[in-house]
Design an enzyme around this catalytic site. Structure first.
Site, PDB file in Angstrom:
ATOM      1  CE1 TYR A   1      46.747  67.311  54.000  1.00 53.90           C
ATOM      2  CE2 TYR A   1      45.899  65.286  53.017  1.00 53.90           C
ATOM      3  CZ  TYR A   1      45.700  66.424  53.771  1.00 53.90           C
ATOM      4  OH  TYR A   1      44.472  66.697  54.309  1.00 53.90           O
TER       5      TYR A   1
ATOM      6  CD  GLN B   1      42.663  63.269  54.489  1.00 55.97           C
ATOM      7  OE1 GLN B   1      42.854  64.478  54.448  1.00 55.97           O
ATOM      8  NE2 GLN B   1      41.712  62.682  53.797  1.00 55.97           N
TER       9      GLN B   1
ATOM     10  CB  SER C   1      36.217  56.752  51.819  1.00 54.19           C
ATOM     11  OG  SER C   1      36.682  56.114  50.664  1.00 54.19           O
TER      12      SER C   1
ATOM     13  N   GLY D   1      52.020  60.130  49.374  1.00 56.01           N
ATOM     14  CA  GLY D   1      53.052  60.322  48.366  1.00 56.01           C
ATOM     15  C   GLY D   1      54.257  61.056  48.932  1.00 56.01           C
TER      16      GLY D   1
ATOM     17  NE  ARG E   1      36.629  48.933  18.962  1.00 58.12           N
ATOM     18  CZ  ARG E   1      37.538  48.010  18.692  1.00 58.12           C
ATOM     19  NH1 ARG E   1      38.277  47.509  19.648  1.00 58.12           N
ATOM     20  NH2 ARG E   1      37.726  47.617  17.444  1.00 58.12           N
TER      21      ARG E   1
ATOM     22  N   GLY F   1      47.083  44.201  18.725  1.00 55.93           N
ATOM     23  CA  GLY F   1      48.309  43.767  19.401  1.00 55.93           C
ATOM     24  C   GLY F   1      49.241  44.923  19.744  1.00 55.93           C
TER      25      GLY F   1
ATOM     26  CD  GLU G   1      43.161  65.033  45.098  1.00 57.97           C
ATOM     27  OE1 GLU G   1      42.563  65.477  46.102  1.00 57.97           O
ATOM     28  OE2 GLU G   1      44.371  65.152  44.908  1.00 57.97           O
TER      29      GLU G   1
ATOM     30  CG  ASP H   1      35.844  55.358  45.705  1.00 57.79           C
ATOM     31  OD1 ASP H   1      36.690  54.521  45.377  1.00 57.79           O
ATOM     32  OD2 ASP H   1      34.623  55.220  45.489  1.00 57.79           O
TER      33      ASP H   1
HETATM   34  C1  LIG Z   1      50.986  39.362  24.199  1.00 56.64           C
HETATM   35  C2  LIG Z   1      50.776  38.900  22.792  1.00 56.64           C
HETATM   36  C3  LIG Z   1      51.289  37.683  22.379  1.00 56.64           C
HETATM   37  C4  LIG Z   1      51.139  37.240  21.068  1.00 56.64           C
HETATM   38  N1  LIG Z   1      51.709  36.047  20.683  1.00 56.64           N
HETATM   39  C5  LIG Z   1      51.688  35.683  19.360  1.00 56.64           C
HETATM   40  C6  LIG Z   1      52.372  34.505  18.874  1.00 56.64           C
HETATM   41  O1  LIG Z   1      52.988  33.771  19.665  1.00 56.64           O
HETATM   42  N2  LIG Z   1      52.356  34.217  17.558  1.00 56.64           N
HETATM   43  C7  LIG Z   1      51.693  35.000  16.672  1.00 56.64           C
HETATM   44  O2  LIG Z   1      51.734  34.708  15.489  1.00 56.64           O
HETATM   45  N3  LIG Z   1      51.016  36.113  17.074  1.00 56.64           N
HETATM   46  C8  LIG Z   1      51.006  36.480  18.392  1.00 56.64           C
HETATM   47  N4  LIG Z   1      50.346  37.622  18.807  1.00 56.64           N
HETATM   48  C9  LIG Z   1      49.681  38.469  17.826  1.00 56.64           C
HETATM   49  C10 LIG Z   1      48.158  38.420  17.860  1.00 56.64           C
HETATM   50  O3  LIG Z   1      47.695  37.222  17.363  1.00 56.64           O
HETATM   51  C11 LIG Z   1      47.622  39.640  17.055  1.00 56.64           C
HETATM   52  O4  LIG Z   1      47.949  40.794  17.789  1.00 56.64           O
HETATM   53  C12 LIG Z   1      46.149  39.533  16.806  1.00 56.64           C
HETATM   54  O5  LIG Z   1      45.917  38.594  15.813  1.00 56.64           O
HETATM   55  C13 LIG Z   1      45.503  40.874  16.383  1.00 56.64           C
HETATM   56  O6  LIG Z   1      46.063  41.354  15.211  1.00 56.64           O
HETATM   57  P1  LIG Z   1      46.658  42.830  15.094  1.00 56.64           P
HETATM   58  O7  LIG Z   1      47.479  43.095  16.285  1.00 56.64           O
HETATM   59  O8  LIG Z   1      47.304  42.943  13.790  1.00 56.64           O
HETATM   60  O9  LIG Z   1      45.411  43.799  15.146  1.00 56.64           O
HETATM   61  P2  LIG Z   1      44.795  44.587  13.901  1.00 56.64           P
HETATM   62  O10 LIG Z   1      44.230  43.635  12.964  1.00 56.64           O
HETATM   63  O11 LIG Z   1      45.770  45.567  13.390  1.00 56.64           O
HETATM   64  O12 LIG Z   1      43.616  45.350  14.638  1.00 56.64           O
HETATM   65  C14 LIG Z   1      43.615  46.755  14.884  1.00 56.64           C
HETATM   66  C15 LIG Z   1      42.179  47.212  15.023  1.00 56.64           C
HETATM   67  O13 LIG Z   1      41.515  47.138  13.761  1.00 56.64           O
HETATM   68  C16 LIG Z   1      40.317  46.416  13.842  1.00 56.64           C
HETATM   69  N5  LIG Z   1      40.114  45.684  12.567  1.00 56.64           N
HETATM   70  C17 LIG Z   1      41.047  45.027  11.841  1.00 56.64           C
HETATM   71  N6  LIG Z   1      40.480  44.489  10.762  1.00 56.64           N
HETATM   72  C18 LIG Z   1      39.166  44.799  10.783  1.00 56.64           C
HETATM   73  C19 LIG Z   1      38.045  44.501   9.941  1.00 56.64           C
HETATM   74  N7  LIG Z   1      38.153  43.789   8.830  1.00 56.64           N
HETATM   75  N8  LIG Z   1      36.825  44.963  10.299  1.00 56.64           N
HETATM   76  C20 LIG Z   1      36.691  45.696  11.434  1.00 56.64           C
HETATM   77  N9  LIG Z   1      37.716  46.004  12.260  1.00 56.64           N
HETATM   78  C21 LIG Z   1      38.935  45.560  11.937  1.00 56.64           C
HETATM   79  C22 LIG Z   1      40.473  45.501  15.050  1.00 56.64           C
HETATM   80  O14 LIG Z   1      39.226  45.228  15.651  1.00 56.64           O
HETATM   81  C23 LIG Z   1      41.347  46.346  15.973  1.00 56.64           C
HETATM   82  O15 LIG Z   1      40.541  47.203  16.732  1.00 56.64           O
HETATM   83  C24 LIG Z   1      50.449  38.048  20.141  1.00 56.64           C
HETATM   84  C25 LIG Z   1      49.901  39.273  20.565  1.00 56.64           C
HETATM   85  C26 LIG Z   1      50.048  39.710  21.873  1.00 56.64           C
HETATM   86  C27 LIG Z   1      49.444  41.023  22.285  1.00 56.64           C
HETATM   87  C1  LIG Z   2      48.313  56.441  43.931  1.00 58.03           C
HETATM   88  C2  LIG Z   2      47.701  56.968  45.196  1.00 58.03           C
HETATM   89  C3  LIG Z   2      48.243  58.084  45.826  1.00 58.03           C
HETATM   90  C4  LIG Z   2      47.725  58.569  47.053  1.00 58.03           C
HETATM   91  N1  LIG Z   2      48.324  59.637  47.660  1.00 58.03           N
HETATM   92  C5  LIG Z   2      47.895  60.026  48.912  1.00 58.03           C
HETATM   93  C6  LIG Z   2      48.563  61.062  49.654  1.00 58.03           C
HETATM   94  O1  LIG Z   2      49.521  61.647  49.177  1.00 58.03           O
HETATM   95  N2  LIG Z   2      48.129  61.373  50.904  1.00 58.03           N
HETATM   96  C7  LIG Z   2      47.066  60.733  51.474  1.00 58.03           C
HETATM   97  O2  LIG Z   2      46.727  61.035  52.590  1.00 58.03           O
HETATM   98  N3  LIG Z   2      46.387  59.751  50.798  1.00 58.03           N
HETATM   99  C8  LIG Z   2      46.779  59.370  49.529  1.00 58.03           C
HETATM  100  N4  LIG Z   2      46.115  58.359  48.848  1.00 58.03           N
HETATM  101  C9  LIG Z   2      44.973  57.696  49.477  1.00 58.03           C
HETATM  102  C10 LIG Z   2      43.639  58.035  48.845  1.00 58.03           C
HETATM  103  O3  LIG Z   2      43.248  59.316  49.186  1.00 58.03           O
HETATM  104  C11 LIG Z   2      42.596  56.965  49.286  1.00 58.03           C
HETATM  105  O4  LIG Z   2      42.992  55.752  48.734  1.00 58.03           O
HETATM  106  C12 LIG Z   2      41.204  57.328  48.839  1.00 58.03           C
HETATM  107  O5  LIG Z   2      40.715  58.340  49.661  1.00 58.03           O
HETATM  108  C13 LIG Z   2      40.208  56.153  48.894  1.00 58.03           C
HETATM  109  O6  LIG Z   2      40.110  55.649  50.174  1.00 58.03           O
HETATM  110  P1  LIG Z   2      40.303  54.096  50.499  1.00 58.03           P
HETATM  111  O7  LIG Z   2      41.501  53.636  49.781  1.00 58.03           O
HETATM  112  O8  LIG Z   2      40.285  53.972  51.964  1.00 58.03           O
HETATM  113  O9  LIG Z   2      39.037  53.393  49.902  1.00 58.03           O
HETATM  114  P2  LIG Z   2      37.841  52.756  50.728  1.00 58.03           P
HETATM  115  O10 LIG Z   2      37.081  53.817  51.374  1.00 58.03           O
HETATM  116  O11 LIG Z   2      38.332  51.661  51.574  1.00 58.03           O
HETATM  117  O12 LIG Z   2      36.977  52.163  49.545  1.00 58.03           O
HETATM  118  C14 LIG Z   2      36.809  50.765  49.281  1.00 58.03           C
HETATM  119  C15 LIG Z   2      35.524  50.577  48.511  1.00 58.03           C
HETATM  120  O13 LIG Z   2      34.410  50.825  49.372  1.00 58.03           O
HETATM  121  C16 LIG Z   2      33.540  51.780  48.809  1.00 58.03           C
HETATM  122  N5  LIG Z   2      32.973  52.584  49.906  1.00 58.03           N
HETATM  123  C17 LIG Z   2      33.626  53.081  50.988  1.00 58.03           C
HETATM  124  N6  LIG Z   2      32.777  53.746  51.784  1.00 58.03           N
HETATM  125  C18 LIG Z   2      31.558  53.694  51.205  1.00 58.03           C
HETATM  126  C19 LIG Z   2      30.264  54.212  51.548  1.00 58.03           C
HETATM  127  N7  LIG Z   2      30.052  54.937  52.634  1.00 58.03           N
HETATM  128  N8  LIG Z   2      29.255  53.977  50.707  1.00 58.03           N
HETATM  129  C20 LIG Z   2      29.460  53.263  49.592  1.00 58.03           C
HETATM  130  N9  LIG Z   2      30.616  52.733  49.227  1.00 58.03           N
HETATM  131  C21 LIG Z   2      31.681  52.941  50.023  1.00 58.03           C
HETATM  132  C22 LIG Z   2      34.359  52.569  47.829  1.00 58.03           C
HETATM  133  O14 LIG Z   2      33.588  53.047  46.767  1.00 58.03           O
HETATM  134  C23 LIG Z   2      35.371  51.527  47.331  1.00 58.03           C
HETATM  135  O15 LIG Z   2      34.840  50.793  46.284  1.00 58.03           O
HETATM  136  C24 LIG Z   2      46.615  57.898  47.620  1.00 58.03           C
HETATM  137  C25 LIG Z   2      46.041  56.803  46.967  1.00 58.03           C
HETATM  138  C26 LIG Z   2      46.570  56.314  45.778  1.00 58.03           C
HETATM  139  C27 LIG Z   2      45.936  55.132  45.108  1.00 58.03           C
END
Ligand SMILES: Cc1cc2nc3c(=O)[nH]c(=O)nc-3n(C[C@H](O)[C@H](O)[C@H](O)COP(=O)(O)OP(=O)(O)OC[C@H]3O[C@@H](n4cnc5c(N)ncnc54)[C@H](O)[C@@H]3O)c2cc1C
Ligand SMILES: Cc1cc2nc3c(=O)[nH]c(=O)nc-3n(C[C@H](O)[C@H](O)[C@H](O)COP(=O)(O)OP(=O)(O)OC[C@H]3O[C@@H](n4cnc5c(N)ncnc54)[C@H](O)[C@@H]3O)c2cc1C
Lengths: 700, 693
Positions: free
Chosen positions: B147, B149, B156, B189, B354, B422, B445, B447
């Site tokens: 399709y 369009q 939009s 698409g 959350r 993490g 469908e 914006d």
């Molecule tokens: C891309 C990436 C790279 C990283 N690289 C490293 C690295 O190089 N070395 C390293 O050591 N680590 C690394 N980490 C790990 C990172 O430091 C941990 O993910 C981070 O400390 C959060 O701990 P967690 O994932 O165990 O979360 P969790 O502690 O399991 O948290 C889960 C949820 O529970 C909530 N929660 C936990 N405890 C409490 C509490 N007491 N009260 C209220 N809410 C709580 C949190 O808010 C969260 O929503 C990496 C992580 C990522 C995503």
């Molecule tokens: C994954 C994906 C699949 C898709 N598949 C198809 C498909 O199969 N066939 C097809 O035809 N299309 C397809 N689309 C296109 C899709 O329909 C358009 O992206 C969509 O209609 C939004 O239009 P735009 O990208 O031109 O946004 P824009 O209109 O350029 O919007 C840009 C920004 O301007 C704002 N804006 C625009 N006009 C106004 C206004 N008058 N007042 C206030 N704010 C405004 C919007 O809110 C937005 O923040 C696809 C898009 C995606 C992302």
């Protein structure tokens, strides 16, 4: 695919061209872009960027054009090749550390040497003795050994004291035995560990004689230096693909009773005496908190420019993207409206534009505070002996500036990385359909940035430390209301107490200083509310977590508003920039502050800082007026963030406005999928009829 | 994989036992609730039937997807699309079964547009003859459609499309042409590599009327069905340039495409002519009948988006709830004993706040989705009878709800993902792909920001009518509400929804409705009375649309309690659902508190009591959380999540994925920068990867 035919090559976008539109945008504002850039970055940094950028652009290995297409293994392989090349260039051009960091920043993808360069070196340097530095640091600096920082485990991240990996002192062999007793003891998420590192700084529970002494750092070799295979009893690998960060080999690591020598334990602050088998503590680990604070301050510092990338892309694109005629436009006015003229787009982008500056100035202030504090600490620290245990936010709350700094860095890290991460997604969505394309350049940047909301203290968790600090400060103020304030926090708290009988009246709609006061008032109000719940009514800590979260958010928002305001009032800023530009920055300040105030309206109202009427006016009048006033300057303001096109890697955000040409070029010329001809019919099991050149094959 | 010492390691806490204990702690009858939610058209049985077949087929194994490059993802997507067709035929499955295949396979298939927009457009806009010609070919997959369009320059604003279809009165043909680069079709698409045919939306250009006039004029956009690739070679036809637009945030297996025409000629029959026709003799343009059915189908699509949003959000919440009961971190801060176990993170209110309101939201979406479904079916009958009246109301409601519900779901996925720390960032969370794919929904469908203007315009119109004639017999609930509002606005007393920690459900509905009515009135004042520029009002209008849609969610949820199907659910279920209603409502109220106070819906002094009420509601809901998500019946095959597995084996699965099913671990790299070699032993001096850049 057939080469692009001539009739296509000759096509141009309809209507006014992108570069004309951007030129018109730039013509309607007088902001001196270069001056403002220098204010943001300094001339020195801008020059350095340019120098390094020229070198990077000339090396094929840094070519970005296939980044958006490649699979995980290719992405990683390219990242490793880049990391190696960069190290070569560093030597070749004699780059300073700053220059090397700049290069990494410009490449803007996490690399496999990332954790070696940062946490591994920092840990040895900060926690090793002189002999250990001699032994490990020298080699590490030459990349003869390559390391990582292994703290987080499969089962524990936030709760470091709950780590399960053990390091048991074996008095017979005078060595430690590293062991992973459970699956959840596996180290996990460790950057550079998966495929690259041959050493690791491992945090493990120190056990002597059956007694646990809590987590301590150990330097452990994990892979053979020649074959790069895991050593006996060590099990290590990459944890697999992720939301983002796929150029990094985050790894897992398990030990099966691996013996390591006595000198492996980093012993600057504590050690095991090999003769007596006793645990000995020495020196003050508060410097370690210093490092943490530094890391968090850096996150605050970077948040502004992280967000500015998305804002730059979205603002430029929205100035070029035209959609619909204005509903109220007169008949004779031809042409569609730039979507940036729609208030619906402005309300999403312009407060974020303001936030980039707000965060930037806040980050700078944080860094200054940190540096001042380091100086003071180094002077005072020589002979203090404090115990490991509660963090500084509890030790010296209400009096000492380290505590203030520590708490502030926690709260601001959480607030600023949340604003930046969420803001990037808002920018992406504001671009409509084209925002969803990889070529927007926002998606991958966002995905790589997201873990910042989790690491270095999960953004929700951190707010508890801020609340703890504020509660402690409230106690100090309540117990001695007439004492002179020792820092800003106690100052705003005692001011609130003093005036709580008189109330307040802040003119937030016309007075910039009153805005800061109103934010302070709300913070103080929420602090005393929390203190009532916890200290008077003795509510359980856990029941208050949501309140604490809001409190910390309020406090951090106050800090941002205050820092932004102070920066604009400072000599440093006013001496560098002309008055009209300063006026525009003030408008950004007001937009940021009033937009925030209006969003959090009910807390401001409940505290008595503002009236319902004021909130209503802020929403319907003040913010709308500011949007209109800032609008003409939007493109120049993002220009002053000075992102090079190479860095942005975005069709939508190009400085020259050639949005559509670039989208088309990448789709038709760079896109490997177009070298494939398929058989589309379900009845035929042939998938690809014809494949030109090399494109990936399925590997299920 | 060789056996190693890690084969025998167990997690410190047993996830399976944890989930069992959670399930034992609630008396909700999961099967009963599942049927209450999902029994329409045998959804649950169908889901089971289809999962059984697909999950046994190796082609549908999902664990390597995230390692693949974009071309590989498309390759896989096409293979699966074909396989599904063959399975459907082999098993003798219906179209509903086919849709279930797409749902549980959970990726955008290159055939997706063929069976949705392509076939629907031909069916709805083709003349009888055109349908007779095309439909058999489409249903048999002799041709594959898309399709087209949206263009590079316009999405939009459909009226602004630049592709032209110029009528040649001599040859009686249309000439399809792309005069600018921005006229290139874009985003469509299945067009990039797969489709053989396209529905092309283009400006119809006809010779100017009148004897002495020259040149052409536009008659607005029309739809054309056009062959774009050769049936045998699958190469683009002459005068057409078509290809894939490249990688996206999500949608990796889908070949969204671009397409340009160079004076490409198509026969007259290409224009779909159920509602519009060009005369052979005179070249005159005639409209035939009312294309309201087109709006109807758009409304239907949006209704489905809402039903889908509910399941998408349910999926994210399922993962988050299960993982957060298994994840333990820290002992309770107020705990007195060293022996206490660590807390489940779902017991922390900052985690609850959350996730649990989102859990409640899944049910709010459900009842409104049901309402939409019923409304659509009801008004379809009246439309077919020639009465288009109800459509405006429906269409407007559907736009606002589409905007709100897809945003709630899209943001909800991300909130759930982040709440998991993490591991939420890891591929094992199962939320990475769904997040990226679903993020297209706020844009496609309609914006989400744009279409709220339609809602607001409709409400302003309604309010204008109500002001003109406040006592006319109301035709629909909106008018009734507006009339009530106008009668009472002078002596409104702001309400509070919590009195001495008692929650007043009636008052909840009242304040949501009042706020929507008041914002409508303000919009009416600003636009109709004060004649403010539309553009200046947009932000206000957006807020109005949201408030109006939230009012629908709340009212509909509330009304469900008086139906027998809900109130006769057994055990604690009805009261737990009521808790969900209250939690959703109070959470929304608290989040947008100032919008409620500024409209005099609630009194500002009643706001502070909300936080405690919300905490209490979450405490009430918490013991039922796992069973509530179980009721959404998302199969493990669809969840595809180590963290959300129904058996709780979180850590075992994470480890297995990393260690045993991770191709990166089959490669040994050379880490030293002095060696240019990247893969150890390859000896290629780094040239291998360089060649790919
Ligand atoms: C891309 C990436 C790279 C990283 N690289 C490293 C690295 O190089 N070395 C390293 O050591 N680590 C690394 N980490 C790990 C990172 O430091 C941990 O993910 C981070 O400390 C959060 O701990 P967690 O994932 O165990 O979360 P969790 O502690 O399991 O948290 C889960 C949820 O529970 C909530 N929660 C936990 N405890 C409490 C509490 N007491 N009260 C209220 N809410 C709580 C949190 O808010 C969260 O929503 C990496 C992580 C990522 C995503
Ligand atoms: C994954 C994906 C699949 C898709 N598949 C198809 C498909 O199969 N066939 C097809 O035809 N299309 C397809 N689309 C296109 C899709 O329909 C358009 O992206 C969509 O209609 C939004 O239009 P735009 O990208 O031109 O946004 P824009 O209109 O350029 O919007 C840009 C920004 O301007 C704002 N804006 C625009 N006009 C106004 C206004 N008058 N007042 C206030 N704010 C405004 C919007 O809110 C937005 O923040 C696809 C898009 C995606 C992302």
């Amino acid at each position: 695919m057939a080469p692009t035919p001539d009739w296509v090559k000759q096509l141009q976008p309809s209507g006014p061209q992108g570069h004309e539109l951007l030129a018109a945008e730039r013509a309607c504002s007088q902001i001196p872009v270069e001056k403002l850039s220098e204010l943001i970055h300094t001339k020195e940094v801008l020059d350095r960027k340019q120098r390094v950028l020229n070198i990077l652009k000339s090396e094929k290995v840094f070519d970005k054009s296939q980044n958006y297409f490649a699979g995980r293994i290719d992405r990683f392989e390219a990242a490793l090749a880049r990391a190696k090349k960069l190290t070569n260039l560093r030597i070749k051009h004699g780059w300073t550390l700053d220059e090397y960091r700049t290069a990494n920043e410009l490449i803007s993808e996490p690399g496999p040497y990332g954790l070696h360069d940062s946490m591994f070196l920092v840990t040895i340097d900060g926690q090793g003795t002189e002999e250990q530095k001699e032994k490990f640091l020298t080699k590490a600096e030459k990349y003869e050994i390559i390391g990582c920082y292994a703290q987080t485990e499969l089962g524990h991240g936030s709760n470091v004291r709950g780590l399960e990996t053990t390091a048991t002192w074996d008095s017979a062999s005078k060595s430690f035995i590293m062991h992973s007793p459970h699956l959840t003891a596996s180290k996990w998420w460790i950057g550079s560990l998966g495929k690259t590192a041959n050493f690791a700084a491992v945090m493990a529970q120190l056990i002597i004689d059956g007694k646990s002494y809590g987590p301590h750092p150990f330097i452990v070799q994990i892979r053979d230096l020649k074959t790069h295979e895991a050593l006996e009893g060590v099990h290590v690998g990459d944890i697999g693909p992720k939301f983002g960060y796929n150029t990094m080999d985050n790894g897992f690591l398990l030990f099966n009773k691996v013996k390591i020598p006595h000198h492996s334990m980093l012993a600057r602050f504590s050690r095991v005496d090999p003769q007596t088998n006793k645990y000995i503590r020495q020196g003050s680990p508060s410097l370690v908190y210093g490092t943490l604070t530094w890391v968090r301050s850096t996150i605050v510092m970077q948040a502004g420019s992280v967000l500015a990338r998305g804002v730059t892309i979205a603002t430029r694109y929205a100035a070029i993207r035209r959609q619909f005629q204005d509903r109220d436009a007169p008949e004779w006015e031809k042409g569609e409206n730039a979507v940036l003229n729609y208030t619906m787009v402005q309300i999403r982008l312009l407060p974020l534009l303001a936030a980039t500056f707000a965060l930037h100035f806040t980050g700078k202030a944080m860094m200054n505070l940190y540096q001042e504090n380091q100086k003071k600490m180094n002077a005072a620290n020589a002979n203090t002996e404090s115990k490991r245990g509660p963090g500084p936010e509890e030790l010296g709350a209400g009096s000492d500036s380290l505590a203030d700094l520590h708490a502030t860095s926690c709260g601001l890290k959480a607030l600023s990385s949340t604003i930046a991460a969420e803001g990037l997604e808002v920018c992406r969505r504001a671009c409509g359909g084209h925002g969803y394309s990889s070529f927007s350049g926002i998606g991958s940047w966002y995905a790589d940035y997201l873990p910042t909301t989790t690491w270095e203290g999960d953004n929700y968790m951190l707010t508890q430390q801020v609340a703890r600090y504020l509660l402690k400060s409230a106690r100090t103020v309540i117990s001695n209301p007439s004492a002179a304030a020792t820092n800003d926090t106690t100052a705003i708290l005692s001011n609130y107490l003093k005036r709580s009988e008189i109330g307040c009246a802040f003119d937030v709609l016309s007075n910039d200083t009153d805005i800061v006061q109103a934010f302070a008032w709300r913070t103080a109000f929420l602090t005393f509310e929390a203190s009532k719940h916890r200290d008077e009514q003795k509510k359980p800590w856990n029941d208050l977590l949501v309140d604490f979260y809001r409190l910390s958010r309020a406090h951090s928002q106050y800090m941002v508003v205050k820092n932004f305001h102070e920066a604009l009032e400072s000599r440093e800023v006013s001496s560098q920039i002309d008055t009209p530009t300063l006026g525009i920055l003030r408008k950004l300040y007001r937009l940021f502050a009033l937009h925030t105030l209006e969003q959090e309206g009910s807390e401001f109202y409940a505290s008595g800082a503002v009236t319902v009427k004021q909130i209503s006016l802020a929403r319907t009048n003040a913010v709308m007026k500011l949007l209109k006033e800032i609008r003409p300057h939007a493109v120049r303001l993002v220009d002053s963030w000075a992102f090079d096109d190479w860095v942005l890697d975005s069709s939508l955000g190009r400085e020259d406005g050639k949005v559509y040409e670039d989208m088309f070029y990448r789709a038709s010329e760079l896109n490997p999928l177009n070298r494939i001809t398929v058989d589309p019919y379900p009845t035929s099991s042939v998938l690809f009829k014809k494949v030109e050149g090399e494109v990936g094959r399925s590997k299920l | 994989m060789m056996p190693d010492f890690t084969d025998h390691l167990k997690p410190r806490y047993d996830g399976t036992a944890t989930l069992q204990a959670e399930r034992a702690g609630s008396n909700i009858d999961v099967d009963e609730l599942a049927h209450h939610l999902l029994s329409r058209d045998g959804f649950l049985e169908r889901q089971k039937k289809v999962v059984d077949v697909l999950s046994r087929d190796p082609l549908f194994k999902k664990d390597q997807q995230m390692n693949l490059s974009r071309p590989e993802r498309y390759h896989l997507g096409l293979a699966r699309a074909k396989a599904i067709q063959r399975i459907v035929r082999r098993e003798g499955w219906s179209h509903e079964d086919y849709k279930m295949c797409e749902y549980v396979n959970d990726e955008m298939s290159p055939y997706h547009l063929h069976m949705t927009m392509f076939v629907t457009t031909v069916r709805e806009q083709g003349s009888k003859e055109q349908q007779a010609y095309w439909m058999p070919k489409i249903l048999n997959y002799d041709i594959i459609g898309c399709y087209a369009q949206t263009e590079l320059g316009h999405g939009s604003n459909v009226r602004g499309l630049e592709t032209t279809a110029k009528w040649d009165p001599v040859k009686k043909e249309f000439e399809i042409h792309s005069p600018y680069l921005t006229a290139s079709k874009w985003w469509n698409g299945a067009m990039g590599r797969t489709a053989t045919h396209a529905i092309v939306v283009a400006q119809l250009l006809l010779p100017k009327k009148g004897a002495d006039s020259e040149g052409y004029e536009s008659h607005g956009v029309q739809t054309f069905i056009i062959q774009i690739r050769d049936a045998k070679t699958h190469q683009p036809l002459d005068g057409i340039v078509v290809g894939d637009i490249g990688p996206k945030y999500g949608y990796a297996p889908m070949d969204n495409g671009y397409m340009l025409f160079d004076h490409h000629r198509v026969p007259k029959l290409a224009m779909l002519s159920r509602y519009a026709e060009v005369s052979d003799e005179t070249g005159a343009f005639t409209r035939l009948g009312h294309p309201a059915v087109v709006y109807g189908s758009l409304t239907f699509v949006r209704g489905q988006i809402i039903m889908h949003a509910r399941l998408v959000l349910a999926r994210a919440v399922t993962v988050a709830v299960r993982y957060c009961t298994i994840r333990r971190q820290f002992r309770d801060r107020d705990s007195k004993s060293d022996q206490d176990e660590e807390m489940k993170v779902l017991d922390y209110p900052t985690v609850q706040i959350r996730i649990l309101p989102l859990l409640a939201t899944t049910f709010a979406l459900h009842y409104t989705g049901e309402l939409m479904y019923n409304m659509y079916n009801k008004s379809r009958e009246t439309i077919e009878k020639g009465d288009f009246g109800p459509l405006a109301e429906l269409h407007s409601a559907s736009s606002g709800l589409k905007s709100l519900c897809t945003m709630l779901a899209a943001d909800g996925i991300e909130t759930c993902r982040r709440a998991m720390g993490g591991h939420g960032f890891g591929g094992g969370s199962g939320l990475v792909g769904i997040n990226a794919d679903y993020l297209s929904k706020p844009t496609v469908e309609g914006d989400n920001w744009m279409i709220t203007q339609q809602v607001a315009a409709h409400l302003i119109k309604k309010m204008t009518e109500a002001v003109k004639d406040p006592s006319a017999p109301p035709k629909d609930p909106t008018t009734e509400l507006f009339q009530f509002y106008l009668k009472n606005r002078k002596h409104r007393i702001p309400q509070s929804v919590v009195h001495n920690s008692q929650i007043d459900d009636k008052a909840i509905v009242d304040v949501f409705q009042w706020r929507a009515a008041d914002l409508s009135y303000r919009a009416y004042q600003a636009r109709v009375v004060e004649k403010k520029p539309w553009t200046k009002l947009m932000i206000q209008l957006h807020a109005l649309s949201r408030a109006y849609s939230e009012q629908i969610l709340v009212t509909t949820f509330y009304n469900s309690f008086s139906t027998t199907t809900t109130s006769t659910l057994s055990g604690p279920t009805p009261s737990v659902l009521k808790t969900c209603f209250r939690l959703y409502a109070l959470y929304t109220l608290d989040t947008f508190a100032s919008s409620f106070t500024l409209t005099n819906a609630v009194s500002p002094d009643s706001i502070p009591a909300l936080s405690d009420a919300i905490l209490d509601l979450m405490t009430e809901l918490r013991p039922h959380a796992v069973k509530l998500v179980d009721s959404w019946s998302i199969p493990d095959f669809l969840l595809d999540s180590a963290l959300g597995r129904s058996d709780g084996k979180v850590y075992e699965e994470l480890y297995d994925l990393a260690h045993r099913r991770n191709p990166l671990n089959r490669v040994t790299f050379n880490p030293y920068w002095r060696d240019e070699e990247i893969v150890l032993g390859s000896g290629d001096g780094g040239r291998g990867i360089l060649a790919k850049l």
